[in-house]
Design a protein around this motif. Structure first.
Motif, PDB file in Angstrom:
ATOM      1  N   LEU A 116       0.838  -1.204   0.000  1.00  0.00           N
ATOM      2  CA  LEU A 116       0.000   0.000   0.000  1.00  0.00           C
ATOM      3  C   LEU A 116       0.872   1.253   0.000  1.00  0.00           C
ATOM      4  CD1 LEU A 116      -2.870   1.189   0.124  1.00  0.00           C
ATOM      5  CD2 LEU A 116      -2.697   1.093   2.625  1.00  0.00           C
ATOM      6  N   LYS A 117       1.906   1.266   0.840  1.00  0.00           N
ATOM      7  CA  LYS A 117       2.820   2.414   0.891  1.00  0.00           C
ATOM      8  C   LYS A 117       3.467   2.676  -0.460  1.00  0.00           C
ATOM      9  CE  LYS A 117       4.128   2.427   5.751  1.00  0.00           C
ATOM     10  NZ  LYS A 117       5.198   2.272   6.736  1.00  0.00           N
ATOM     11  N   ASN A 118       3.774   1.617  -1.184  1.00  0.00           N
ATOM     12  CA  ASN A 118       4.408   1.760  -2.500  1.00  0.00           C
ATOM     13  C   ASN A 118       3.435   2.245  -3.568  1.00  0.00           C
ATOM     14  OD1 ASN A 118       6.995   1.001  -1.689  1.00  0.00           O
ATOM     15  ND2 ASN A 118       6.514  -1.179  -1.924  1.00  0.00           N
ATOM     16  N   LYS A 119       2.147   1.981  -3.390  1.00  0.00           N
ATOM     17  CA  LYS A 119       1.163   2.312  -4.429  1.00  0.00           C
ATOM     18  C   LYS A 119       0.497   3.670  -4.236  1.00  0.00           C
ATOM     19  CE  LYS A 119       0.179  -2.390  -5.876  1.00  0.00           C
ATOM     20  NZ  LYS A 119      -0.784  -3.499  -5.908  1.00  0.00           N
ATOM     21  N   VAL A 120       0.379   4.123  -3.007  1.00  0.00           N
ATOM     22  CA  VAL A 120      -0.246   5.419  -2.734  1.00  0.00           C
ATOM     23  C   VAL A 120       0.743   6.534  -3.080  1.00  0.00           C
ATOM     24  CG1 VAL A 120      -1.012   6.936  -0.869  1.00  0.00           C
ATOM     25  CG2 VAL A 120      -1.850   4.588  -0.975  1.00  0.00           C
ATOM     26  N   VAL A 121       0.249   7.562  -3.755  1.00  0.00           N
ATOM     27  CA  VAL A 121       1.092   8.701  -4.138  1.00  0.00           C
ATOM     28  C   VAL A 121       0.719   9.899  -3.263  1.00  0.00           C
ATOM     29  CG1 VAL A 121       1.849  10.194  -6.028  1.00  0.00           C
ATOM     30  CG2 VAL A 121       1.142   7.823  -6.511  1.00  0.00           C
ATOM     31  N   PRO A 122       1.523  10.169  -2.210  1.00  0.00           N
ATOM     32  CA  PRO A 122       1.220  11.310  -1.343  1.00  0.00           C
ATOM     33  C   PRO A 122       1.156  12.619  -2.137  1.00  0.00           C
ATOM     34  CG  PRO A 122       2.871   9.907  -0.321  1.00  0.00           C
ATOM     35  CD  PRO A 122       2.690   9.413  -1.741  1.00  0.00           C
ATOM     36  N   PHE A 123       0.302  13.522  -1.687  1.00  0.00           N
ATOM     37  CA  PHE A 123       0.097  14.853  -2.277  1.00  0.00           C
ATOM     38  C   PHE A 123      -0.626  14.800  -3.627  1.00  0.00           C
ATOM     39  CE2 PHE A 123       3.682  15.177   0.589  1.00  0.00           C
ATOM     40  CZ  PHE A 123       3.321  16.256   1.378  1.00  0.00           C
ATOM     41  N   GLN A 124      -0.852  13.616  -4.165  1.00  0.00           N
ATOM     42  CA  GLN A 124      -1.593  13.470  -5.423  1.00  0.00           C
ATOM     43  C   GLN A 124      -2.884  12.694  -5.207  1.00  0.00           C
ATOM     44  OE1 GLN A 124       0.537  12.058  -8.984  1.00  0.00           O
ATOM     45  NE2 GLN A 124      -1.178  10.659  -9.315  1.00  0.00           N
ATOM     46  N   ASP A 125      -2.807  11.617  -4.429  1.00  0.00           N
ATOM     47  CA  ASP A 125      -3.964  10.757  -4.234  1.00  0.00           C
ATOM     48  C   ASP A 125      -4.852  11.250  -3.100  1.00  0.00           C
ATOM     49  OD1 ASP A 125      -3.191   8.985  -6.217  1.00  0.00           O
ATOM     50  OD2 ASP A 125      -2.252   7.554  -4.834  1.00  0.00           O
ATOM     51  N   GLY A 126      -6.142  11.373  -3.401  1.00  0.00           N
ATOM     52  CA  GLY A 126      -7.145  11.426  -2.357  1.00  0.00           C
ATOM     53  C   GLY A 126      -7.456   9.983  -2.005  1.00  0.00           C
ATOM     54  N   ILE A 127      -7.840   9.721  -0.774  1.00  0.00           N
ATOM     55  CA  ILE A 127      -8.034   8.354  -0.306  1.00  0.00           C
ATOM     56  C   ILE A 127      -9.432   8.186   0.267  1.00  0.00           C
ATOM     57  CG2 ILE A 127      -7.219   6.574   1.315  1.00  0.00           C
ATOM     58  CD1 ILE A 127      -5.058   7.290  -0.712  1.00  0.00           C
ATOM     59  N   VAL A 128     -10.080   7.083  -0.124  1.00  0.00           N
ATOM     60  CA  VAL A 128     -11.318   6.644   0.520  1.00  0.00           C
ATOM     61  C   VAL A 128     -10.984   5.337   1.228  1.00  0.00           C
ATOM     62  CG1 VAL A 128     -13.727   5.970   0.235  1.00  0.00           C
ATOM     63  CG2 VAL A 128     -12.713   7.611  -1.356  1.00  0.00           C
ATOM     64  N   LEU A 129     -11.248   5.295   2.520  1.00  0.00           N
ATOM     65  CA  LEU A 129     -10.997   4.105   3.319  1.00  0.00           C
ATOM     66  C   LEU A 129     -12.343   3.534   3.741  1.00  0.00           C
ATOM     67  CD1 LEU A 129      -8.394   3.714   6.099  1.00  0.00           C
ATOM     68  CD2 LEU A 129     -10.782   3.250   6.641  1.00  0.00           C
ATOM     69  N   LYS A 130     -12.566   2.234   3.495  1.00  0.00           N
ATOM     70  CA  LYS A 130     -13.813   1.571   3.888  1.00  0.00           C
ATOM     71  C   LYS A 130     -13.476   0.299   4.652  1.00  0.00           C
ATOM     72  CE  LYS A 130     -16.501   2.730  -0.239  1.00  0.00           C
ATOM     73  NZ  LYS A 130     -17.192   2.177  -1.408  1.00  0.00           N
ATOM     74  N   LEU A 131     -14.183   0.115   5.760  1.00  0.00           N
ATOM     75  CA  LEU A 131     -14.049  -1.119   6.525  1.00  0.00           C
ATOM     76  C   LEU A 131     -15.404  -1.408   7.153  1.00  0.00           C
ATOM     77  CD1 LEU A 131     -12.050  -3.331   7.436  1.00  0.00           C
ATOM     78  CD2 LEU A 131     -11.614  -1.963   9.473  1.00  0.00           C
ATOM     79  N   ARG A 132     -15.960  -2.546   6.798  1.00  0.00           N
ATOM     80  CA  ARG A 132     -17.308  -2.913   7.219  1.00  0.00           C
ATOM     81  C   ARG A 132     -18.268  -1.776   6.853  1.00  0.00           C
ATOM     82  NH1 ARG A 132     -13.807  -4.770  11.016  1.00  0.00           N
ATOM     83  NH2 ARG A 132     -14.133  -3.047  12.467  1.00  0.00           N
ATOM     84  N   ASP A 133     -18.939  -1.199   7.839  1.00  0.00           N
ATOM     85  CA  ASP A 133     -19.912  -0.140   7.539  1.00  0.00           C
ATOM     86  C   ASP A 133     -19.344   1.257   7.764  1.00  0.00           C
ATOM     87  OD1 ASP A 133     -19.718  -0.380  10.282  1.00  0.00           O
ATOM     88  OD2 ASP A 133     -21.849  -0.025  10.652  1.00  0.00           O
ATOM     89  N   ARG A 134     -18.037   1.367   7.893  1.00  0.00           N
ATOM     90  CA  ARG A 134     -17.397   2.669   8.151  1.00  0.00           C
ATOM     91  C   ARG A 134     -16.656   3.131   6.908  1.00  0.00           C
ATOM     92  NH1 ARG A 134     -16.821   2.714  13.934  1.00  0.00           N
ATOM     93  NH2 ARG A 134     -18.886   2.090  14.619  1.00  0.00           N
ATOM     94  N   GLN A 135     -16.657   4.434   6.718  1.00  0.00           N
ATOM     95  CA  GLN A 135     -15.969   5.010   5.561  1.00  0.00           C
ATOM     96  C   GLN A 135     -15.541   6.430   5.885  1.00  0.00           C
ATOM     97  OE1 GLN A 135     -17.690   4.583   1.540  1.00  0.00           O
ATOM     98  NE2 GLN A 135     -17.642   6.806   1.398  1.00  0.00           N
ATOM     99  N   ALA A 136     -14.391   6.823   5.333  1.00  0.00           N
ATOM    100  CA  ALA A 136     -13.930   8.204   5.454  1.00  0.00           C
ATOM    101  C   ALA A 136     -13.041   8.512   4.259  1.00  0.00           C
ATOM    102  CB  ALA A 136     -13.160   8.417   6.756  1.00  0.00           C
ATOM    103  N   THR A 137     -12.913   9.800   3.970  1.00  0.00           N
ATOM    104  CA  THR A 137     -12.034  10.217   2.883  1.00  0.00           C
ATOM    105  C   THR A 137     -11.211  11.414   3.313  1.00  0.00           C
ATOM    106  OG1 THR A 137     -11.908  10.748   0.523  1.00  0.00           O
ATOM    107  CG2 THR A 137     -13.656  11.831   1.761  1.00  0.00           C
ATOM    108  N   TYR A 138     -10.041  11.519   2.712  1.00  0.00           N
ATOM    109  CA  TYR A 138      -9.223  12.720   2.794  1.00  0.00           C
ATOM    110  C   TYR A 138      -8.889  13.146   1.377  1.00  0.00           C
ATOM    111  CZ  TYR A 138      -8.054  12.926   7.827  1.00  0.00           C
ATOM    112  OH  TYR A 138      -8.092  13.074   9.193  1.00  0.00           O
ATOM    113  N   LEU A 139      -9.095  14.430   1.098  1.00  0.00           N
ATOM    114  CA  LEU A 139      -8.676  15.006  -0.179  1.00  0.00           C
ATOM    115  C   LEU A 139      -7.154  14.996  -0.253  1.00  0.00           C
ATOM    116  CD1 LEU A 139     -11.053  18.106  -0.192  1.00  0.00           C
ATOM    117  CD2 LEU A 139     -11.269  16.082  -1.631  1.00  0.00           C
ATOM    118  N   PRO A 140      -6.590  15.054  -1.461  1.00  0.00           N
ATOM    119  CA  PRO A 140      -5.123  15.099  -1.581  1.00  0.00           C
ATOM    120  C   PRO A 140      -4.494  16.250  -0.793  1.00  0.00           C
ATOM    121  CG  PRO A 140      -6.133  14.800  -3.742  1.00  0.00           C
ATOM    122  CD  PRO A 140      -7.253  15.032  -2.770  1.00  0.00           C
ATOM    123  N   GLN A 141      -5.230  17.351  -0.627  1.00  0.00           N
ATOM    124  CA  GLN A 141      -4.703  18.509   0.084  1.00  0.00           C
ATOM    125  C   GLN A 141      -4.360  18.193   1.544  1.00  0.00           C
ATOM    126  OE1 GLN A 141      -7.162  18.327  -2.218  1.00  0.00           O
ATOM    127  NE2 GLN A 141      -8.185  20.309  -2.418  1.00  0.00           N
TER     128      GLN A 141
END
Length: 183
Positions: free
Chosen positions: A116-141
């Motif tokens: 995961l660390k190798n595939k995520v591009v910091p400062f470019q990728d926004g991330i959506v994290l989902k686990l079971r019924d929980r979800q959150a996102t952070y914009l690239p900013q």
């Protein structure tokens, strides 16, 4: 398009606060027909003196015309972000608007934390994290405030009301990019 997107968000906030505005939506839609295509946007409101977050609401999926998404999310960021009181008239001259138009989130296949660390591009990728019924996102900013991978994901896990080490449970991770328009 920067001026139109920001002006649209500002006008939407003025309308929500029952203030006069002179935005010509019909002209904007003729000049920028892409605003009528379905799109997903986040509207962020920052407040002077230190550009502190004052509201941020958005859509992860494009399910309505972009201009409507910007209007609805601008009004929601101003009045209905549960982390803040509704924006007041007195604050209007102290805020700066940022609109982020999202690409469609893509599920990122990964084997383990290192992968995961190798595939995520910091400062470019926004991330959506989902686990079971929980979800959150952070914009690239958000990488600007949390530039370290571990800090970024620990905070994102907690935003989703999960433990700060939720990556150990191999949540679904999606990435997206944004076109950022800033006042």
């Amino acid at each position: 398009m920067n001026d139109i997107v920001i002006a649209l968000a500002k006008a939407a906030i003025l309308v929500a606060l029952n203030q006069p505005e002179d935005f010509d939506l019909e002209h904007a839609l003729k000049t920028y027909p892409a605003l009528q295509n379905n799109g997903a946007a986040f509207v962020t409101i920052n407040k002077d003196p230190n550009e502190q977050l004052r509201g941020c609401i958005g859509s992860l999926q494009a399910y309505r015309p972009l201009y409507k998404d910007i209007i609805m999310n601008a009004q929601a960021a101003a009045l209905r972000d549960p982390r803040f009181l509704p924006l007041s008239l007195e604050e209007l001259d102290q805020i700066k608007i940022e609109v982020s138009i999202l690409s469609e989130p893509q599920v990122l296949q990964y084997d383990d934390l290192n992968d995961l660390k190798n595939k995520v591009v910091p400062f470019q990728d926004g991330i959506v994290l989902k686990l079971r019924d929980r979800q959150a996102t952070y914009l690239p900013q958000v990488w600007e405030q949390l530039p370290q991978f571990d800090d970024f994901f620990s905070s994102l896990c907690m935003k989703a009301n999960l433990s700060n080490d939720c990556l150990s449970q191999h949540p679904e991770i999606s990435t997206y990019t944004v076109e950022k328009y800033k006042e």
